[in-house]
Design an enzyme around this catalytic site. Structure first.
Site, PDB file in Angstrom:
ATOM      1  N   PHE A   4       1.231   3.260  -1.831  1.00 59.21           N
ATOM      2  CA  PHE A   4       2.285   4.203  -2.205  1.00 59.21           C
ATOM      3  C   PHE A   4       3.573   3.457  -2.555  1.00 59.21           C
ATOM      4  O   PHE A   4       4.204   3.723  -3.591  1.00 59.21           O
ATOM      5  CB  PHE A   4       2.543   5.194  -1.057  1.00 59.21           C
ATOM      6  CG  PHE A   4       3.721   6.083  -1.299  1.00 59.21           C
ATOM      7  CD1 PHE A   4       3.575   7.264  -2.010  1.00 59.21           C
ATOM      8  CD2 PHE A   4       4.991   5.733  -0.834  1.00 59.21           C
ATOM      9  CE1 PHE A   4       4.671   8.089  -2.261  1.00 59.21           C
ATOM     10  CE2 PHE A   4       6.090   6.550  -1.077  1.00 59.21           C
ATOM     11  CZ  PHE A   4       5.931   7.723  -1.788  1.00 59.21           C
ATOM     12  N   GLN A  63       4.084   0.334  -3.418  1.00 58.58           N
ATOM     13  CA  GLN A  63       3.961  -0.515  -4.602  1.00 58.58           C
ATOM     14  C   GLN A  63       3.902   0.321  -5.878  1.00 58.58           C
ATOM     15  O   GLN A  63       4.628   0.069  -6.831  1.00 58.58           O
ATOM     16  CB  GLN A  63       2.712  -1.413  -4.491  1.00 58.58           C
ATOM     17  CG  GLN A  63       2.453  -2.275  -5.708  1.00 58.58           C
ATOM     18  CD  GLN A  63       3.611  -3.201  -6.046  1.00 58.58           C
ATOM     19  OE1 GLN A  63       4.153  -3.845  -5.174  1.00 58.58           O
ATOM     20  NE2 GLN A  63       3.981  -3.262  -7.307  1.00 58.58           N
ATOM     21  N   LEU A  64       3.040   1.326  -5.896  1.00 58.80           N
ATOM     22  CA  LEU A  64       2.852   2.122  -7.113  1.00 58.80           C
ATOM     23  C   LEU A  64       4.070   2.966  -7.470  1.00 58.80           C
ATOM     24  O   LEU A  64       4.424   3.091  -8.638  1.00 58.80           O
ATOM     25  CB  LEU A  64       1.632   3.035  -6.976  1.00 58.80           C
ATOM     26  CG  LEU A  64       0.269   2.362  -6.967  1.00 58.80           C
ATOM     27  CD1 LEU A  64      -0.829   3.378  -6.708  1.00 58.80           C
ATOM     28  CD2 LEU A  64       0.033   1.625  -8.279  1.00 58.80           C
ATOM     29  N   ASN A  65       4.712   3.554  -6.475  1.00 54.10           N
ATOM     30  CA  ASN A  65       5.809   4.482  -6.745  1.00 54.10           C
ATOM     31  C   ASN A  65       7.183   3.826  -6.824  1.00 54.10           C
ATOM     32  O   ASN A  65       8.057   4.341  -7.522  1.00 54.10           O
ATOM     33  CB  ASN A  65       5.832   5.591  -5.690  1.00 54.10           C
ATOM     34  CG  ASN A  65       4.620   6.483  -5.805  1.00 54.10           C
ATOM     35  OD1 ASN A  65       4.513   7.264  -6.730  1.00 54.10           O
ATOM     36  ND2 ASN A  65       3.694   6.340  -4.876  1.00 54.10           N
ATOM     37  N   TYR A  66       7.354   2.715  -6.114  1.00 56.41           N
ATOM     38  CA  TYR A  66       8.689   2.118  -6.047  1.00 56.41           C
ATOM     39  C   TYR A  66       8.698   0.615  -6.317  1.00 56.41           C
ATOM     40  O   TYR A  66       9.763  -0.002  -6.259  1.00 56.41           O
ATOM     41  CB  TYR A  66       9.340   2.423  -4.693  1.00 56.41           C
ATOM     42  CG  TYR A  66       9.564   3.904  -4.515  1.00 56.41           C
ATOM     43  CD1 TYR A  66      10.619   4.543  -5.168  1.00 56.41           C
ATOM     44  CD2 TYR A  66       8.702   4.682  -3.743  1.00 56.41           C
ATOM     45  CE1 TYR A  66      10.825   5.910  -5.043  1.00 56.41           C
ATOM     46  CE2 TYR A  66       8.894   6.048  -3.611  1.00 56.41           C
ATOM     47  CZ  TYR A  66       9.955   6.652  -4.272  1.00 56.41           C
ATOM     48  OH  TYR A  66      10.146   8.001  -4.155  1.00 56.41           O
TER      49      TYR A  66
END
Length: 163
Positions: free
Chosen positions: A86, A88-91
């Site tokens: 979460f 890594q992918l989102n922020y």
């Protein structure tokens, strides 16, 4: 941990999302911002601000440590793998993220009990994204409540004083 009143932040250790030991002693000589985090919180977008702070100040020695916690509204229900993905992918989080711990109550991680002993009742995390600024010698210098943005002037000035 007996003798918390005598301890420095360097006496505490967390585990990374993959279960490796992460002793804060390894960060001695650098200021450290420890943040209790959550993925499903109104303050979760602070991850982006923390990442920008990391990118700005890491070259000058600042360390940021994210410590997920599910104590407030069940807002970090994921596994360690889900938390890492979460973030890594989102922020695009690249600062170290730890395994989930408790920040309050009897099962609270000793670090969070220590911050309350050092700075008093108001330092106790009351929600996700409380921030704790540790100096190069492991002393708790300041804390910032959830509503204080990581890249606020107040936080940046406190970091600048420690660099």
């Amino acid at each position: 941990m007996p003798g918390l009143k005598m301890a420095s932040a360097h006496d505490f250790s967390f585990s990374t999302l993959n279960g490796a030991a992460y002793p804060l002693r390894a960060l001695a000589g650098s200021p450290v911002l420890v943040v209790n985090t959550a993925s499903k919180c109104g303050f979760t977008p602070q991850y982006a601000r923390l990442q920008r702070l990391w990118e700005e100040y890491a070259p000058r020695g600042l360390k940021i440590v994210g410590v997920p916690c599910n104590d407030f509204g069940g807002q970090e229900p994921g596994t360690e793998a889900e938390i890492g993905q979460f973030c890594q992918l989102n922020y695009g989080v690249t600062f170290p993220m730890m395994a989930k711990v408790h920040a309050i109550g009897a099962p609270a991680h000793p670090f969070f009990r220590w911050v309350v002993e050092k700075k008093g009742f108001l330092a106790k995390p009351r929600w996700n994204f409380y921030k704790y600024l540790i100096d190069k010698d492991g002393r708790l210098q300041d804390f910032f409540i959830a509503a204080t943005k990581p890249d606020s002037t107040r936080v940046k000035r406190a970091i600048e004083r420690l660099l």
